[in-house]
Design an enzyme around this catalytic site. Sequence first.
Site, PDB file in Angstrom:
ATOM      1  N   LYS A 200     -16.252   9.461  -8.875  1.00 42.31           N
ATOM      2  CA  LYS A 200     -17.711   9.168  -9.655  1.00 42.31           C
ATOM      3  C   LYS A 200     -17.396   8.350 -10.732  1.00 42.31           C
ATOM      4  CE  LYS A 200     -21.922   9.755 -11.440  1.00 42.31           C
ATOM      5  NZ  LYS A 200     -23.054   9.546 -10.803  1.00 42.31           N
ATOM      6  N   CYS A 254     -25.387   6.967 -17.579  1.00 38.76           N
ATOM      7  CA  CYS A 254     -24.347   6.784 -16.722  1.00 38.76           C
ATOM      8  C   CYS A 254     -23.337   5.903 -17.292  1.00 38.76           C
ATOM      9  CB  CYS A 254     -24.726   7.127 -15.441  1.00 38.76           C
ATOM     10  SG  CYS A 254     -25.872   8.113 -14.995  1.00 38.76           S
TER      11      CYS A 254
END
Length: 457
Positions: A200, A254
């Site tokens: 991720k 993010c």
Amino acid sequence: MKICVLGLGHIGLPTALLFAAHGADVVGVDVKQSVVDCLNHGSLPFREPGLEDLYREAEERFAARARPGTADVFLIAVPTPLDQATKVSDLSYVKKAADSIAPHLARGNLVILESTVPPGTSERVVIPRLEKKGIPIGDFLYAHCPERAIPGRTLQEMMENSRIIGGYDRDSTDRATSIYQIFVRGQIYQTDTRTAEFVKLMENTCRDVNIALANEFAQLADECGINVWEAITLANKHPRVSILNPGPGVGGHCIAIDPWFLTENSTRCRMVSTAREVNDSMPNYVLHVVRNLLAGTRDPTISIFGVAYKGNIGDTRESPAFKFIQLAENEGYVIRCHDPYVGEFPHPLVNLADAAAGSDCIVVLADHDCFRTIDPAGLRVRTKLVIDARNILDHEKWTDQGFAVRVLGDGSSVQQLPPGEVMPPAALYSTDAIRPIAPSLPPSISLLSPNGRGDFL
Ligand code: SAJ
């Protein structure tokens, strides 16, 4: 089957509603009482395409609560912010969520962590907290399944994107896979917990580094006097080259944050942190362009079009607009902001006409599609100057109305102007950049779209 989703934010709420709409009984938990009340009174705490309809579909099987209870599956989707002072992840919400699950955990339950965390967090932090009641891992199941949905297309991407499932053991991985198969139509790839955490972070770091490269190209292009947008379009004709778009910086919860999670425990990283620095310095670069163009202007006023962190959404988390505004105000510029998507913002938001009234320079920071159709004729600015940091405007329309148009990375030299004077459009933005550069090619081969942008993404 009962699923308890902890954290009803941009990821947790859509996930909870997707499970409920597909037949699971879902309890959504949020520490903010206002979010719980809002949902239990039939409204949504934020906007996202398709979420309203999904909520109506899921309503019967969904309830919001302030605390978790017993469940078969617990899914943690709480924020993992970055401590800006130390550049280290703040895991306090994840810890609290794990602590609140522990008293209700029973043998055979599955706990899923969706929140983005530094590698090793599941084993070192989350699992030990879940074990506190006395049930050891192995008697309950655990998986890290990072989310991959992009704001603005969250629902579609949650259902259609592939997923990485990193289970603590075989049983955990298989059980988590069967849970996601309730609504995920994309491919599911299985791995171990720590690899899933790492993957991720690699994904978002890869994007950050590539955006930094595009941003550096834009600055180099300005120095070399060439148009980076045309250059990128042409470079991307190479079958193995895919350069992203330059812009005023990287925002969102993010990409501007996750690279630090990857490097926080490392002594070896240079490229990842340099990319962060490049992207974080883009508001400074845009202001540098503004400063040069407005040199000598008395009481200069800047109009900002778009304070969201990217186009067509109302999300301002980590938006480059914050830094740009603070820097500009510190230098004495008057700032007026307009963003039709954003509801709440620390700086007052006004309508388009009011934001432009008396302006010395319009700066486009977010690539909202609605900005393409702005009619500059109606804007009552003081100085006809626009800096398009996203290459989103219809430049011909603006130059036709007498505006000097400067595009980030367009290669026009940054010159000092005498007080009150505006540089003529031709010197600021050369329409050569959008000329048909290879007229002899067959018409089916289009090199540039009408505003000089290609399909970069
Ligand atoms: N940006 C550029 N140039 C580009 C692309 C983006 O300057 O060519 C800027 C945007 O304007 C924005 C920022 O970068 O400020 C990030 O936008 P984004 O659209 O790249 O990503 P996010 O933060 O909205 O969502 C990302 C996605 N990750 C990747 O594309 C690798 C999404 O799939 C993740 O689920 C999400 O992060 C997340 O939650 O981690």
